[in-house]
Design an enzyme around this catalytic site. Structure first.
Site, PDB file in Angstrom:
ATOM      1  N   ARG A  82      -6.104  -8.119   3.246  1.00 34.85           N
ATOM      2  CA  ARG A  82      -4.749  -7.615   2.210  1.00 34.85           C
ATOM      3  C   ARG A  82      -3.487  -8.282   2.381  1.00 34.85           C
ATOM      4  O   ARG A  82      -3.009  -7.659   3.199  1.00 34.85           O
ATOM      5  CB  ARG A  82      -4.695  -6.461   1.268  1.00 34.85           C
ATOM      6  N   ARG A  94      -6.864  -9.376  -4.984  1.00 37.34           N
ATOM      7  CA  ARG A  94      -6.913  -9.018  -3.499  1.00 37.34           C
ATOM      8  C   ARG A  94      -7.891  -8.286  -3.159  1.00 37.34           C
ATOM      9  O   ARG A  94      -9.257  -8.607  -4.098  1.00 37.34           O
ATOM     10  CB  ARG A  94      -5.881  -7.083  -3.731  1.00 37.34           C
ATOM     11  N   ASP A  97      -7.853  -2.598  -2.458  1.00 35.55           N
ATOM     12  CA  ASP A  97      -6.771  -1.421  -2.832  1.00 35.55           C
ATOM     13  C   ASP A  97      -7.424  -0.314  -2.601  1.00 35.55           C
ATOM     14  O   ASP A  97      -8.584  -0.460  -3.151  1.00 35.55           O
ATOM     15  CB  ASP A  97      -6.174  -2.049  -4.025  1.00 35.55           C
ATOM     16  N   ASP A  99      -5.858   3.554  -3.361  1.00 33.83           N
ATOM     17  CA  ASP A  99      -5.152   4.019  -3.641  1.00 33.83           C
ATOM     18  C   ASP A  99      -5.202   5.392  -4.120  1.00 33.83           C
ATOM     19  O   ASP A  99      -6.493   6.011  -3.950  1.00 33.83           O
ATOM     20  CB  ASP A  99      -4.300   3.990  -5.266  1.00 33.83           C
TER      21      ASP A  99
END
Length: 166
Positions: A82, A94, A97, A99
């Site tokens: 990334r 991307r 990711d 989160d």
């Protein structure tokens, strides 16, 4: 130890291979991966792209503090290819990711980190796999289950389960 729910997303490269690498790195650096949801494909959210996202929720038992977990996840994203462009605004395609959706039942609001994820309740691509791994988990701010959040979600974008036999 705290149970955390981490959303993985990728729409570039070998998405399943990147996911496998992410899980291995999380397990080695962040804590024990205790469960993962099925794979789901979803339309890009908040921007236009041809490639759909692969999303999964990873359940991690960690002894790390919230900020330390976030730093590790950002390092893992970078290791998996990334690239964040400081001048870019908005969302972009991307490779990885990661989160933090929930860090136990904590509510965290710092300059670097907001947990629960502030837009979780608006995103089907996060709620659908979250409902698979923890449908009755209660959002510590809204005081409602994941199932109820999904039912109330205003997002109408397509989220489809990936057939594991492909």
């Amino acid at each position: 130890m705290e149970t955390c729910y981490v959303l993985f997303g990728s729409n570039l490269g070998d998405r399943e291979g990147i996911f496998a690498s992410a899980c291995l790195l999380i397990n080695n650096r962040c804590g024990r991966v205790v469960a993962v949801s099925s794979s789901y494909e979803s339309e890009p959210w908040g921007f236009e792209a041809e490639e759909w996202f692969l999303n999964r929720v990873i359940v991690v038992e960690t002894g790390l503090a919230p900020d330390a977990l976030m730093r590790q996840l950002l390092d893992i994203e970078a290791e998996l290819g990334r690239v964040r462009h400081p001048e870019a605004h908005g969302y972009a395609s991307r490779t990885a990711d990661l989160d933090i959706l929930y860090f136990g039942h904590r509510v965290i609001r710092t300059q670097r980190l907001t947990v629960p994820h502030p837009r979780l309740h608006q995103r089907r691509f996060a709620l659908v796999p979250m409902c698979e791994v923890a449908p009755d988990f209660v959002h510590p701010v809204f005081q409602t289950t994941q199932t109820e959040l999904l039912r109330q979600c205003p997002d109408t974008s397509v989220v489809r389960k990936v057939d594991a036999t492909n």
